[in-house]
Design a protein around this motif. Structure first.
Motif, PDB file in Angstrom:
ATOM      1  N   ARG A  53      27.817 -40.333  34.415  1.00  0.00           N
ATOM      2  CA  ARG A  53      28.688 -40.785  35.501  1.00  0.00           C
ATOM      3  C   ARG A  53      27.990 -41.787  36.408  1.00  0.00           C
ATOM      4  N   MET A  54      26.736 -42.122  36.066  1.00  0.00           N
ATOM      5  CA  MET A  54      25.958 -43.090  36.846  1.00  0.00           C
ATOM      6  C   MET A  54      25.870 -42.680  38.311  1.00  0.00           C
ATOM      7  N   ILE A  79      15.323 -43.645  30.368  1.00  0.00           N
ATOM      8  CA  ILE A  79      14.287 -43.655  29.331  1.00  0.00           C
ATOM      9  C   ILE A  79      13.094 -42.813  29.769  1.00  0.00           C
ATOM     10  N   LEU A  80      12.676 -42.967  31.026  1.00  0.00           N
ATOM     11  CA  LEU A  80      11.519 -42.223  31.527  1.00  0.00           C
ATOM     12  C   LEU A  80      11.796 -40.721  31.561  1.00  0.00           C
ATOM     13  N   VAL A  81      12.954 -40.340  32.110  1.00  0.00           N
ATOM     14  CA  VAL A  81      13.276 -38.915  32.258  1.00  0.00           C
ATOM     15  C   VAL A  81      13.448 -38.248  30.896  1.00  0.00           C
ATOM     16  N   GLU A  82      14.095 -38.930  29.961  1.00  0.00           N
ATOM     17  CA  GLU A  82      14.320 -38.338  28.646  1.00  0.00           C
ATOM     18  C   GLU A  82      13.046 -38.255  27.812  1.00  0.00           C
ATOM     19  N   ASN A  83      11.990 -38.920  28.281  1.00  0.00           N
ATOM     20  CA  ASN A  83      10.681 -38.838  27.622  1.00  0.00           C
ATOM     21  C   ASN A  83       9.655 -38.248  28.577  1.00  0.00           C
ATOM     22  N   ASN A 131      19.525 -52.176  35.075  1.00  0.00           N
ATOM     23  CA  ASN A 131      18.206 -52.007  34.467  1.00  0.00           C
ATOM     24  C   ASN A 131      17.443 -50.838  35.079  1.00  0.00           C
ATOM     25  N   GLU A 132      17.634 -50.584  36.362  1.00  0.00           N
ATOM     26  CA  GLU A 132      16.984 -49.436  36.994  1.00  0.00           C
ATOM     27  C   GLU A 132      17.515 -48.130  36.401  1.00  0.00           C
ATOM     28  N   GLN A 133      18.823 -48.081  36.144  1.00  0.00           N
ATOM     29  CA  GLN A 133      19.413 -46.897  35.518  1.00  0.00           C
ATOM     30  C   GLN A 133      18.863 -46.691  34.112  1.00  0.00           C
ATOM     31  N   SER A 187       7.442 -54.826  36.009  1.00  0.00           N
ATOM     32  CA  SER A 187       6.735 -54.337  37.202  1.00  0.00           C
ATOM     33  C   SER A 187       7.658 -54.315  38.413  1.00  0.00           C
ATOM     34  N   VAL A 188       8.478 -55.353  38.550  1.00  0.00           N
ATOM     35  CA  VAL A 188       9.418 -55.436  39.673  1.00  0.00           C
ATOM     36  C   VAL A 188      10.457 -54.325  39.572  1.00  0.00           C
ATOM     37  N   THR A 189      10.990 -54.088  38.369  1.00  0.00           N
ATOM     38  CA  THR A 189      11.995 -53.048  38.174  1.00  0.00           C
ATOM     39  C   THR A 189      11.420 -51.669  38.480  1.00  0.00           C
ATOM     40  N   VAL A 190      10.190 -51.403  38.025  1.00  0.00           N
ATOM     41  CA  VAL A 190       9.541 -50.119  38.304  1.00  0.00           C
ATOM     42  C   VAL A 190       9.352 -49.940  39.801  1.00  0.00           C
ATOM     43  N   LYS A 191       8.882 -50.992  40.466  1.00  0.00           N
ATOM     44  CA  LYS A 191       8.637 -50.907  41.915  1.00  0.00           C
ATOM     45  C   LYS A 191       9.925 -50.623  42.677  1.00  0.00           C
ATOM     46  N   ARG A 192      11.008 -51.298  42.316  1.00  0.00           N
ATOM     47  CA  ARG A 192      12.289 -51.096  43.006  1.00  0.00           C
ATOM     48  C   ARG A 192      12.813 -49.685  42.769  1.00  0.00           C
TER      49      ARG A 192
END
Length: 229
Positions: A144-145, A166-170, A159-161, A198-203
């Motif tokens: 449901r985002m 990806i991170l949570v499922e791994n 992209n943040e979603q 790097s920018v996406t991770v930081k945000r």
């Protein structure tokens, strides 16, 4: 894929709670029991049930208030149990968001049928929250985002979603930078600046206040670390 159903029973009468557990237990069901709202909140922090059976009169609070609290955040069905059979109480429960309302004393066979009906309806409506993740302060409903920190909704870019999912499922696994870049930018672009990751991770870290959860493994990549508190 095999999927176990989870039912949470919030009932301070231990004998009754055990009776409910016995009558509802099947091979593909996990039944959790607690007798206080404080304990119920702790269970919900670690994962959402498919259905909750909630007694209205509990030692540390009112079931109607807790029901409203639950329904503000999630969509799993809730069946209220109470000794109050007055019409005003029934109306109050339904208006607070209850999916069904059963007054004591009741037939265990009838309760089981009501539970089965709610679970079947949930599956038919496609409302089963298979993508929900509850980690302490965090609630992630990917289908449901919907994302929240400390109960407050957070808006994430596309992209943040994708990165968060990806991170949570791994969880616990180190994901290499090149792997994340390939999975995030799948539009066929020949070149993607590594700085974009790097920018996406930081945000994402800043929006979720997740500096401790999104861990940088220097020289390799990133991983999601489940930490409470």
């Amino acid at each position: 894929m095999y999927q176990q159903t989870s039912i949470l029973i919030v009932e301070d009468d231990g004998v009754l709670a055990q009776g409910l557990k016995r009558v509802l237990k099947t091979e593909d069901r996990e039944i959790k029991i607690c007798g206080k709202l404080r304990e119920a909140r702790e269970i919900l922090r670690d994962g959402l049930p498919d259905l909750m059976i909630l007694d209205v009169n509990l030692p540390d609070g009112n079931g109607f208030d807790f029901l409203e609290e639950v329904k503000r955040q999630w969509r799993f069905p809730v069946i209220l149990l109470t000794a109050n059979d007055m019409e005003t109480d029934i109306v109050a429960g339904l208006e607070a968001g209850a999916d069904d309302y059963i007054t004591k004393p009741f037939s265990l066979a009838v309760l089981r049928a009501r539970v089965n009906t709610q679970l079947r309806r949930m599956r038919e409506n496609g409302e089963k929250q298979e993508a929900a993740r509850a980690y302490g302060r965090y609630r992630f409903c990917f289908d449901r985002m919907e994302y929240s920190v400390d109960g407050k909704q957070v808006e994430l870019s596309k992209n943040e979603q994708k990165l968060l999912r990806i991170l949570v499922e791994n969880e616990g696994r180190i994901l290499k930078r090149e792997t994340l870049i390939d999975r995030l930018w799948t539009d066929g672009a020949e070149y993607v600046d590594e700085n974009a990751l790097s920018v996406t991770v930081k945000r994402l870290r800043n929006k979720l206040d997740a500096g401790a959860q999104i861990e940088t493994v220097y020289g390799l990549g990133y991983r999601w670390v489940k930490r409470h508190g």
